[in-house]
Write a protein that holds these residues in place. Structure first.
Motif, mmCIF file in Angstrom:
data_model
loop_
_atom_site.group_PDB
_atom_site.id
_atom_site.type_symbol
_atom_site.label_atom_id
_atom_site.label_comp_id
_atom_site.label_asym_id
_atom_site.label_seq_id
_atom_site.Cartn_x
_atom_site.Cartn_y
_atom_site.Cartn_z
ATOM 1 N N THR A 1 0.839 -1.197 0.000
ATOM 2 C CA THR A 1 0.000 0.000 0.000
ATOM 3 C C THR A 1 0.874 1.246 0.000
ATOM 4 O OG1 THR A 1 -0.120 0.081 2.420
ATOM 5 C CG2 THR A 1 -1.817 -1.198 1.278
ATOM 6 N N GLY A 2 0.305 2.308 -0.537
ATOM 7 C CA GLY A 2 0.998 3.587 -0.547
ATOM 8 C C GLY A 2 0.094 4.687 -0.033
ATOM 9 N N TRP A 3 0.709 5.718 0.554
ATOM 10 C CA TRP A 3 -0.040 6.840 1.109
ATOM 11 C C TRP A 3 0.351 8.143 0.420
ATOM 12 C CZ3 TRP A 3 -3.822 6.575 4.918
ATOM 13 C CH2 TRP A 3 -3.982 5.331 5.544
ATOM 14 N N GLY A 4 -0.650 9.001 0.218
ATOM 15 C CA GLY A 4 -0.425 10.328 -0.339
ATOM 16 C C GLY A 4 -1.265 11.343 0.402
ATOM 17 N N GLU A 5 -0.989 12.609 0.125
ATOM 18 C CA GLU A 5 -1.708 13.699 0.798
ATOM 19 C C GLU A 5 -2.192 14.710 -0.243
ATOM 20 O OE1 GLU A 5 -0.950 16.690 4.594
ATOM 21 O OE2 GLU A 5 0.245 14.856 4.410
ATOM 22 N N PRO A 6 -3.346 14.401 -0.878
ATOM 23 C CA PRO A 6 -3.884 15.305 -1.896
ATOM 24 C C PRO A 6 -4.868 16.281 -1.259
ATOM 25 C CG PRO A 6 -5.098 13.229 -1.923
ATOM 26 C CD PRO A 6 -4.158 13.180 -0.745
ATOM 27 N N VAL A 7 -4.525 17.539 -1.167
ATOM 28 C CA VAL A 7 -5.457 18.468 -0.515
ATOM 29 C C VAL A 7 -5.191 19.890 -0.976
ATOM 30 C CG1 VAL A 7 -4.031 18.945 1.528
ATOM 31 C CG2 VAL A 7 -6.537 19.035 1.724
ATOM 32 N N VAL A 8 -6.260 20.654 -1.099
ATOM 33 C CA VAL A 8 -6.181 22.112 -1.140
ATOM 34 C C VAL A 8 -6.843 22.588 0.148
ATOM 35 C CG1 VAL A 8 -6.966 24.223 -2.258
ATOM 36 C CG2 VAL A 8 -6.243 22.289 -3.653
ATOM 37 N N VAL B 1 15.141 26.516 -4.414
ATOM 38 C CA VAL B 1 13.860 25.864 -4.147
ATOM 39 C C VAL B 1 13.690 25.707 -2.634
ATOM 40 C CG1 VAL B 1 12.439 23.800 -4.501
ATOM 41 C CG2 VAL B 1 13.952 24.609 -6.328
ATOM 42 N N ALA B 2 12.511 26.098 -2.141
ATOM 43 C CA ALA B 2 12.139 25.925 -0.736
ATOM 44 C C ALA B 2 10.709 25.407 -0.712
ATOM 45 C CB ALA B 2 12.252 27.248 0.024
ATOM 46 N N PRO B 3 10.506 24.102 -0.791
ATOM 47 C CA PRO B 3 9.152 23.571 -0.948
ATOM 48 C C PRO B 3 8.197 24.040 0.147
ATOM 49 C CG PRO B 3 10.760 21.864 -1.390
ATOM 50 C CD PRO B 3 11.525 23.030 -0.839
ATOM 51 N N HIS B 4 7.008 24.427 -0.297
ATOM 52 C CA HIS B 4 5.933 24.864 0.600
ATOM 53 C C HIS B 4 5.306 23.642 1.249
ATOM 54 C CE1 HIS B 4 1.637 26.244 1.212
ATOM 55 N NE2 HIS B 4 2.282 27.278 1.722
ATOM 56 N N CYS B 5 5.117 23.664 2.583
ATOM 57 C CA CYS B 5 4.532 22.489 3.235
ATOM 58 C C CYS B 5 4.016 22.810 4.637
ATOM 59 C CB CYS B 5 5.536 21.340 3.304
ATOM 60 S SG CYS B 5 4.778 19.796 3.866
ATOM 61 N N PRO B 6 2.862 23.500 4.737
ATOM 62 C CA PRO B 6 2.236 23.682 6.042
ATOM 63 C C PRO B 6 1.219 22.574 6.305
ATOM 64 C CG PRO B 6 1.099 25.037 4.459
ATOM 65 C CD PRO B 6 2.136 24.244 3.688
ATOM 66 N N LEU B 7 1.519 21.363 5.854
ATOM 67 C CA LEU B 7 0.555 20.261 5.829
ATOM 68 C C LEU B 7 1.021 19.119 6.734
ATOM 69 C CD1 LEU B 7 -0.261 20.396 2.014
ATOM 70 C CD2 LEU B 7 -1.732 21.126 3.897
ATOM 71 N N GLY B 8 0.602 17.897 6.414
ATOM 72 C CA GLY B 8 0.801 16.762 7.288
ATOM 73 C C GLY B 8 2.054 15.958 7.005
ATOM 74 N N PRO B 9 2.175 14.789 7.658
ATOM 75 C CA PRO B 9 3.419 14.015 7.603
ATOM 76 C C PRO B 9 3.706 13.392 6.247
ATOM 77 C CG PRO B 9 1.698 12.798 8.756
ATOM 78 C CD PRO B 9 1.165 14.180 8.538
ATOM 79 N N ILE B 10 2.666 13.052 5.484
ATOM 80 C CA ILE B 10 2.909 12.447 4.170
ATOM 81 C C ILE B 10 3.464 13.497 3.221
ATOM 82 C CG2 ILE B 10 1.897 11.108 2.291
ATOM 83 C CD1 ILE B 10 -0.396 10.388 4.306
ATOM 84 N N ALA B 11 2.860 14.684 3.255
ATOM 85 C CA ALA B 11 3.346 15.777 2.409
ATOM 86 C C ALA B 11 4.785 16.128 2.742
ATOM 87 C CB ALA B 11 2.443 17.005 2.576
ATOM 88 N N LEU B 12 5.112 16.194 4.037
ATOM 89 C CA LEU B 12 6.487 16.528 4.418
ATOM 90 C C LEU B 12 7.454 15.435 3.980
ATOM 91 C CD1 LEU B 12 8.558 18.322 5.775
ATOM 92 C CD2 LEU B 12 7.948 17.279 7.977
ATOM 93 N N ALA B 13 7.057 14.176 4.143
ATOM 94 C CA ALA B 13 7.930 13.080 3.711
ATOM 95 C C ALA B 13 8.201 13.161 2.211
ATOM 96 C CB ALA B 13 7.295 11.741 4.070
ATOM 97 N N ALA B 14 7.170 13.513 1.428
ATOM 98 C CA ALA B 14 7.354 13.665 -0.019
ATOM 99 C C ALA B 14 8.317 14.808 -0.319
ATOM 100 C CB ALA B 14 6.006 13.900 -0.699
#
Length: 382
Positions: free
Chosen positions: A27-34, A282-295
Protein backbone atom coordinates in the motif's frame (compact mmCIF):
# COMPACT_ATOMS: atom_id res chain seq x y z
CA UNK A 1 0.96 -5.82 -9.43
CA UNK A 2 -2.38 -4.03 -9.90
CA UNK A 3 -4.15 -1.17 -8.11
CA UNK A 4 -7.31 -2.47 -6.45
CA UNK A 5 -8.58 0.51 -4.43
CA UNK A 6 -8.16 4.17 -3.56
CA UNK A 7 -9.46 5.19 -0.13
CA UNK A 8 -9.56 8.77 1.16
CA UNK A 9 -9.66 10.02 4.75
CA UNK A 10 -10.50 13.60 5.71
CA UNK A 11 -8.72 14.12 9.02
CA UNK A 12 -8.15 17.02 11.43
CA UNK A 13 -6.81 19.61 11.45
CA UNK A 14 -7.36 20.29 7.70
CA UNK A 15 -5.80 17.39 5.80
CA UNK A 16 -6.84 14.73 3.30
CA UNK A 17 -4.99 11.41 3.23
CA UNK A 18 -5.14 8.83 0.44
CA UNK A 19 -4.36 5.12 0.66
CA UNK A 20 -3.79 3.16 -2.56
CA UNK A 21 -3.91 -0.64 -2.20
CA UNK A 22 -2.57 -3.27 -4.60
CA UNK A 23 -3.29 -6.94 -5.16
CA UNK A 24 0.27 -7.68 -3.99
CA UNK A 25 -0.50 -6.36 -0.50
CA UNK A 26 1.70 -3.27 -0.92
CA UNK A 27 0.00 0.00 0.00
CA UNK A 28 1.00 3.59 -0.55
CA UNK A 29 -0.04 6.84 1.11
CA UNK A 30 -0.42 10.33 -0.34
CA UNK A 31 -1.71 13.70 0.80
CA UNK A 32 -3.88 15.31 -1.90
CA UNK A 33 -5.46 18.47 -0.51
CA UNK A 34 -6.18 22.11 -1.14
CA UNK A 35 -6.64 23.79 2.21
CA UNK A 36 -10.33 24.65 2.51
CA UNK A 37 -11.30 22.47 -0.47
CA UNK A 38 -10.67 18.96 0.84
CA UNK A 39 -14.04 17.59 -0.27
CA UNK A 40 -13.56 18.96 -3.77
CA UNK A 41 -10.11 17.39 -4.12
CA UNK A 42 -11.48 14.14 -2.70
CA UNK A 43 -14.04 14.05 -5.52
CA UNK A 44 -11.28 14.63 -8.09
CA UNK A 45 -9.23 11.77 -6.63
CA UNK A 46 -12.21 9.44 -6.98
CA UNK A 47 -12.73 10.49 -10.60
CA UNK A 48 -9.08 9.77 -11.40
CA UNK A 49 -9.42 6.46 -9.59
CA UNK A 50 -11.77 5.24 -12.32
CA UNK A 51 -8.77 5.17 -14.65
CA UNK A 52 -6.24 3.81 -12.16
CA UNK A 53 -8.08 0.73 -10.88
CA UNK A 54 -6.54 -2.35 -12.46
CA UNK A 55 -3.37 -0.55 -13.59
CA UNK A 56 0.21 -1.36 -12.61
CA UNK A 57 1.13 1.26 -9.93
CA UNK A 58 4.80 1.18 -10.93
CA UNK A 59 4.19 3.00 -14.25
CA UNK A 60 4.23 6.36 -12.51
CA UNK A 61 5.29 8.56 -15.42
CA UNK A 62 2.64 7.10 -17.70
CA UNK A 63 -0.10 7.46 -15.08
CA UNK A 64 0.92 11.06 -14.39
CA UNK A 65 0.82 11.84 -18.10
CA UNK A 66 -2.63 10.32 -18.56
CA UNK A 67 -4.08 11.97 -15.45
CA UNK A 68 -2.84 15.36 -16.64
CA UNK A 69 -3.11 15.15 -20.42
CA UNK A 70 -6.05 12.76 -20.56
CA UNK A 71 -8.49 15.52 -19.71
CA UNK A 72 -9.30 18.29 -22.16
CA UNK A 73 -9.16 20.82 -19.28
CA UNK A 74 -5.86 20.71 -17.42
CA UNK A 75 -4.02 22.22 -14.49
CA UNK A 76 -5.32 24.29 -11.61
CA UNK A 77 -5.28 23.66 -7.87
CA UNK A 78 -7.95 20.95 -7.64
CA UNK A 79 -6.80 18.62 -10.42
CA UNK A 80 -3.10 19.07 -9.73
CA UNK A 81 -3.57 18.46 -6.00
CA UNK A 82 -5.50 15.27 -6.72
CA UNK A 83 -2.72 14.14 -9.05
CA UNK A 84 -0.13 15.14 -6.45
CA UNK A 85 -1.52 12.88 -3.73
CA UNK A 86 -1.92 9.96 -6.11
CA UNK A 87 1.63 10.48 -7.35
CA UNK A 88 3.01 10.47 -3.79
CA UNK A 89 1.18 7.21 -3.05
CA UNK A 90 2.46 5.56 -6.24
CA UNK A 91 6.06 6.47 -5.37
CA UNK A 92 5.44 5.13 -1.86
CA UNK A 93 4.26 1.82 -3.34
CA UNK A 94 7.19 1.56 -5.71
CA UNK A 95 9.74 2.22 -3.00
CA UNK A 96 8.13 -0.24 -0.61
CA UNK A 97 7.90 -2.91 -3.29
CA UNK A 98 11.63 -2.58 -3.95
CA UNK A 99 12.58 -2.03 -0.31
CA UNK A 100 14.24 1.35 -0.89
CA UNK A 101 13.46 5.00 -0.16
CA UNK A 102 12.05 7.08 -3.00
CA UNK A 103 15.21 9.17 -3.18
CA UNK A 104 17.13 6.01 -4.08
CA UNK A 105 14.86 5.65 -7.13
CA UNK A 106 15.48 9.29 -8.06
CA UNK A 107 19.25 8.85 -8.30
CA UNK A 108 20.26 8.74 -4.64
CA UNK A 109 20.43 11.51 -2.09
CA UNK A 110 22.96 14.32 -2.32
CA UNK A 111 22.33 15.49 1.26
CA UNK A 112 21.61 13.72 4.54
CA UNK A 113 19.50 16.49 6.07
CA UNK A 114 18.08 19.90 5.25
CA UNK A 115 17.56 23.10 7.20
CA UNK A 116 13.95 23.72 8.23
CA UNK A 117 12.09 26.83 9.28
CA UNK A 118 9.26 27.28 11.73
CA UNK A 119 6.29 29.64 11.62
CA UNK A 120 5.94 32.17 14.43
CA UNK A 121 2.72 34.03 13.61
CA UNK A 122 1.97 37.54 12.48
CA UNK A 123 -1.60 37.16 11.20
CA UNK A 124 -2.93 39.12 14.14
CA UNK A 125 0.45 40.10 15.51
CA UNK A 126 1.08 39.67 19.20
CA UNK A 127 4.14 38.36 21.00
CA UNK A 128 5.95 37.46 17.77
CA UNK A 129 9.27 38.30 19.39
CA UNK A 130 8.58 35.85 22.22
CA UNK A 131 7.56 33.22 19.66
CA UNK A 132 10.79 33.80 17.77
CA UNK A 133 12.89 33.40 20.89
CA UNK A 134 11.04 30.18 21.74
CA UNK A 135 11.71 28.67 18.31
CA UNK A 136 15.39 29.55 18.45
CA UNK A 137 15.57 28.00 21.92
CA UNK A 138 14.12 24.82 20.39
CA UNK A 139 16.99 24.74 17.90
CA UNK A 140 15.50 26.34 14.78
CA UNK A 141 17.90 28.46 12.76
CA UNK A 142 15.26 30.04 10.54
CA UNK A 143 11.77 31.47 11.11
CA UNK A 144 8.88 32.73 9.01
CA UNK A 145 6.26 35.27 9.97
CA UNK A 146 3.37 36.95 8.24
CA UNK A 147 4.28 40.55 7.58
CA UNK A 148 1.02 42.41 7.84
CA UNK A 149 -2.60 42.34 8.76
CA UNK A 150 -5.05 43.21 5.99
CA UNK A 151 -3.98 46.07 3.72
CA UNK A 152 -6.11 47.92 1.23
CA UNK A 153 -4.66 48.58 -2.21
CA UNK A 154 -3.57 51.98 -0.91
CA UNK A 155 -3.55 52.23 2.87
CA UNK A 156 -2.19 54.42 5.64
CA UNK A 157 1.51 54.40 6.38
CA UNK A 158 0.93 53.54 10.02
CA UNK A 159 0.25 49.94 8.92
CA UNK A 160 3.61 49.87 7.17
CA UNK A 161 5.23 51.25 10.32
CA UNK A 162 3.56 48.56 12.45
CA UNK A 163 4.72 45.76 10.15
CA UNK A 164 8.29 47.06 10.11
CA UNK A 165 8.25 47.40 13.90
CA UNK A 166 7.27 43.74 14.30
CA UNK A 167 10.07 42.58 12.02
CA UNK A 168 12.51 44.80 13.91
CA UNK A 169 11.37 43.24 17.21
CA UNK A 170 11.97 39.74 15.87
CA UNK A 171 15.41 40.63 14.49
CA UNK A 172 16.38 42.15 17.82
CA UNK A 173 15.06 39.10 19.69
CA UNK A 174 16.97 36.48 17.68
CA UNK A 175 20.10 38.34 16.67
CA UNK A 176 21.76 38.84 13.28
CA UNK A 177 22.37 35.24 12.23
CA UNK A 178 18.91 33.64 12.39
CA UNK A 179 17.11 33.54 9.06
CA UNK A 180 13.86 35.53 9.00
CA UNK A 181 11.40 35.17 6.15
CA UNK A 182 8.49 37.59 5.90
CA UNK A 183 5.38 36.35 4.11
CA UNK A 184 3.25 39.08 2.54
CA UNK A 185 0.72 36.27 1.86
CA UNK A 186 -0.62 38.04 -1.22
CA UNK A 187 -2.30 40.55 1.10
CA UNK A 188 -0.20 43.44 -0.14
CA UNK A 189 -0.94 45.18 -3.42
CA UNK A 190 1.65 46.86 -5.59
CA UNK A 191 1.53 50.42 -4.13
CA UNK A 192 1.98 49.25 -0.53
CA UNK A 193 4.40 46.45 -1.43
CA UNK A 194 6.83 49.00 -2.83
CA UNK A 195 6.82 50.93 0.43
CA UNK A 196 7.05 47.84 2.63
CA UNK A 197 9.90 46.16 0.74
CA UNK A 198 11.98 49.32 0.88
CA UNK A 199 11.41 49.79 4.62
CA UNK A 200 12.32 46.16 5.42
CA UNK A 201 15.67 46.25 3.62
CA UNK A 202 17.78 47.03 6.75
CA UNK A 203 16.66 43.82 8.52
CA UNK A 204 18.60 41.48 6.21
CA UNK A 205 15.75 39.05 5.62
CA UNK A 206 16.22 35.51 4.33
CA UNK A 207 13.46 36.18 1.81
CA UNK A 208 10.20 38.00 1.21
CA UNK A 209 7.37 35.68 0.18
CA UNK A 210 4.58 36.60 -2.24
CA UNK A 211 5.18 40.37 -2.08
CA UNK A 212 2.26 40.53 -4.50
CA UNK A 213 -0.11 37.85 -5.74
CA UNK A 214 1.42 35.65 -8.42
CA UNK A 215 -1.14 36.91 -10.94
CA UNK A 216 0.22 40.44 -10.36
CA UNK A 217 3.88 39.52 -10.62
CA UNK A 218 4.56 42.02 -13.40
CA UNK A 219 5.17 44.34 -10.42
CA UNK A 220 8.07 42.23 -9.17
CA UNK A 221 10.71 43.78 -11.40
CA UNK A 222 10.04 47.20 -9.90
CA UNK A 223 9.76 45.78 -6.37
CA UNK A 224 13.00 43.82 -6.69
CA UNK A 225 14.87 46.98 -7.70
CA UNK A 226 14.06 48.55 -4.31
CA UNK A 227 16.28 46.20 -2.31
CA UNK A 228 18.52 43.16 -2.20
CA UNK A 229 16.24 40.78 -0.28
CA UNK A 230 15.52 37.57 -2.22
CA UNK A 231 11.95 37.21 -3.51
CA UNK A 232 10.08 33.93 -3.15
CA UNK A 233 6.78 32.69 -4.54
CA UNK A 234 5.17 29.60 -6.00
CA UNK A 235 2.78 27.96 -3.54
CA UNK A 236 -0.09 29.03 -5.81
CA UNK A 237 1.47 27.72 -9.01
CA UNK A 238 0.66 24.16 -10.00
CA UNK A 239 2.81 22.90 -12.86
CA UNK A 240 6.05 23.37 -14.77
CA UNK A 241 4.04 25.40 -17.29
CA UNK A 242 2.94 27.81 -14.55
CA UNK A 243 6.56 28.23 -13.46
CA UNK A 244 7.97 28.58 -16.98
CA UNK A 245 7.22 32.29 -17.30
CA UNK A 246 8.48 32.92 -13.74
CA UNK A 247 11.90 31.61 -14.75
CA UNK A 248 11.88 33.51 -18.03
CA UNK A 249 11.11 36.79 -16.24
CA UNK A 250 14.25 36.37 -14.13
CA UNK A 251 13.08 38.26 -11.03
CA UNK A 252 12.18 35.51 -8.55
CA UNK A 253 15.08 34.11 -6.51
CA UNK A 254 13.32 31.25 -4.69
CA UNK A 255 10.42 29.11 -5.82
CA UNK A 256 8.09 27.32 -3.40
CA UNK A 257 6.20 24.53 -5.17
CA UNK A 258 3.92 22.55 -2.90
CA UNK A 259 4.23 18.79 -3.41
CA UNK A 260 0.57 18.34 -2.47
CA UNK A 261 -0.58 21.01 -4.96
CA UNK A 262 1.87 20.95 -7.87
CA UNK A 263 1.57 17.43 -9.22
CA UNK A 264 3.53 15.57 -6.54
CA UNK A 265 7.08 14.27 -6.65
CA UNK A 266 7.05 13.61 -10.39
CA UNK A 267 6.16 17.18 -11.36
CA UNK A 268 8.06 19.01 -8.64
CA UNK A 269 11.26 17.15 -9.54
CA UNK A 270 10.93 18.62 -13.03
CA UNK A 271 10.13 22.09 -11.66
CA UNK A 272 13.20 21.96 -9.41
CA UNK A 273 15.39 20.91 -12.34
CA UNK A 274 14.05 23.81 -14.43
CA UNK A 275 14.80 26.17 -11.53
CA UNK A 276 18.38 24.90 -11.27
CA UNK A 277 18.96 25.75 -14.92
CA UNK A 278 17.94 29.36 -14.13
CA UNK A 279 20.03 29.46 -10.90
CA UNK A 280 16.86 29.73 -8.81
CA UNK A 281 16.65 28.19 -5.34
CA UNK A 282 13.86 25.86 -4.15
CA UNK A 283 12.14 25.93 -0.74
CA UNK A 284 9.15 23.57 -0.95
CA UNK A 285 5.93 24.86 0.60
CA UNK A 286 4.53 22.49 3.24
CA UNK A 287 2.24 23.68 6.04
CA UNK A 288 0.55 20.26 5.83
CA UNK A 289 0.80 16.76 7.29
CA UNK A 290 3.42 14.01 7.60
CA UNK A 291 2.91 12.45 4.17
CA UNK A 292 3.35 15.78 2.41
CA UNK A 293 6.49 16.53 4.42
CA UNK A 294 7.93 13.08 3.71
CA UNK A 295 7.35 13.66 -0.02
CA UNK A 296 9.06 17.07 0.20
CA UNK A 297 12.08 15.55 1.89
CA UNK A 298 12.46 13.00 -0.91
CA UNK A 299 12.67 15.92 -3.36
CA UNK A 300 15.03 17.84 -1.08
CA UNK A 301 17.28 14.79 -0.98
CA UNK A 302 17.94 14.80 -4.72
CA UNK A 303 17.65 18.47 -5.72
CA UNK A 304 20.86 20.47 -5.49
CA UNK A 305 19.07 23.84 -5.34
CA UNK A 306 16.76 22.96 -2.42
CA UNK A 307 18.11 24.90 0.56
CA UNK A 308 15.39 24.96 3.22
CA UNK A 309 12.15 23.13 3.98
CA UNK A 310 8.91 24.43 5.47
CA UNK A 311 7.24 22.16 8.03
CA UNK A 312 4.16 22.44 10.23
CA UNK A 313 5.26 21.15 13.65
CA UNK A 314 3.41 23.29 16.20
CA UNK A 315 1.85 25.61 13.60
CA UNK A 316 -1.35 27.31 14.77
CA UNK A 317 -3.50 25.37 12.26
CA UNK A 318 -2.58 22.13 14.02
CA UNK A 319 -4.69 22.64 17.15
CA UNK A 320 -6.69 19.40 16.80
CA UNK A 321 -3.80 17.23 15.58
CA UNK A 322 -0.14 17.94 14.96
CA UNK A 323 2.41 16.75 12.43
CA UNK A 324 3.50 13.53 14.13
CA UNK A 325 0.13 12.36 15.45
CA UNK A 326 -0.61 10.16 12.42
CA UNK A 327 2.89 8.70 12.10
CA UNK A 328 3.57 5.29 13.64
CA UNK A 329 7.33 5.93 13.42
CA UNK A 330 7.35 9.24 15.28
CA UNK A 331 11.11 9.61 14.94
CA UNK A 332 10.84 9.75 11.14
CA UNK A 333 11.52 13.51 11.09
CA UNK A 334 14.59 13.77 13.29
CA UNK A 335 15.07 17.44 14.17
CA UNK A 336 18.55 18.44 15.27
CA UNK A 337 20.32 21.82 15.31
CA UNK A 338 17.80 23.39 12.95
CA UNK A 339 17.92 20.55 10.42
CA UNK A 340 15.72 17.54 9.73
CA UNK A 341 17.07 14.21 8.53
CA UNK A 342 16.08 12.79 5.14
CA UNK A 343 13.95 9.65 5.80
CA UNK A 344 15.69 6.44 4.74
CA UNK A 345 12.81 3.99 5.21
CA UNK A 346 11.22 2.31 2.20
CA UNK A 347 8.93 4.43 0.05
CA UNK A 348 8.28 7.87 1.51
CA UNK A 349 9.72 6.66 4.80
CA UNK A 350 6.73 7.59 6.96
CA UNK A 351 4.64 4.78 8.44
CA UNK A 352 1.02 5.84 8.84
CA UNK A 353 -1.00 4.74 11.87
CA UNK A 354 -4.03 3.61 9.89
CA UNK A 355 -6.18 2.82 12.92
CA UNK A 356 -5.68 6.34 14.24
CA UNK A 357 -6.36 7.81 10.79
CA UNK A 358 -9.71 5.97 10.69
CA UNK A 359 -10.54 7.11 14.21
CA UNK A 360 -9.89 10.78 13.42
CA UNK A 361 -11.61 10.53 10.02
CA UNK A 362 -14.85 9.85 11.90
CA UNK A 363 -14.58 13.45 13.13
CA UNK A 364 -13.12 14.83 9.90
CA UNK A 365 -13.04 18.58 9.36
CA UNK A 366 -14.63 21.37 7.37
CA UNK A 367 -11.75 23.84 7.57
CA UNK A 368 -12.29 27.02 5.58
CA UNK A 369 -10.13 30.03 4.84
CA UNK A 370 -10.88 32.95 7.18
CA UNK A 371 -12.83 35.76 5.54
CA UNK A 372 -11.42 39.16 6.38
CA UNK A 373 -12.91 42.58 5.64
CA UNK A 374 -11.55 46.09 5.69
CA UNK A 375 -12.96 48.78 7.92
CA UNK A 376 -15.13 49.96 5.03
CA UNK A 377 -16.71 46.51 4.69
CA UNK A 378 -14.92 45.47 1.49
CA UNK A 379 -13.25 42.08 1.19
CA UNK A 380 -9.66 41.83 2.40
CA UNK A 381 -7.09 39.32 1.13
CA UNK A 382 -6.28 36.73 3.81
Amino acid sequence: MKIISLTTYIVPPRWLFLKIETDAGVTGWGEPVVEGRALTVEAAVKELGDYLIGKDPRLIEDHWTVMHRGGFYRGGPILMSAIAGIDQALWDIKGKALGVPVHELLGGKLRDSIKVYSWIGGDRPAEVAAGAREMVARGFLALKMNGTEELQIVDSHDKIDAAVERVAMVREAVGPNIGIAVDFHGRVHRPMARALVKELEPYRLMFIEEPVLSENREALKEIAALGSTPIALGERLYSRWDFKSVFEEGVVDIIQPDLSHAGGITECRKIAAMAEAYDVAVAPHCPLGPIALAACLQLDAVSYNCFIQEQSLGIHYNAANDLLDYAANKDVFRYEDGYVAIPDGPGLGVEIDEDYVKERAREGHRWRNPIWRHKDGSFAEW
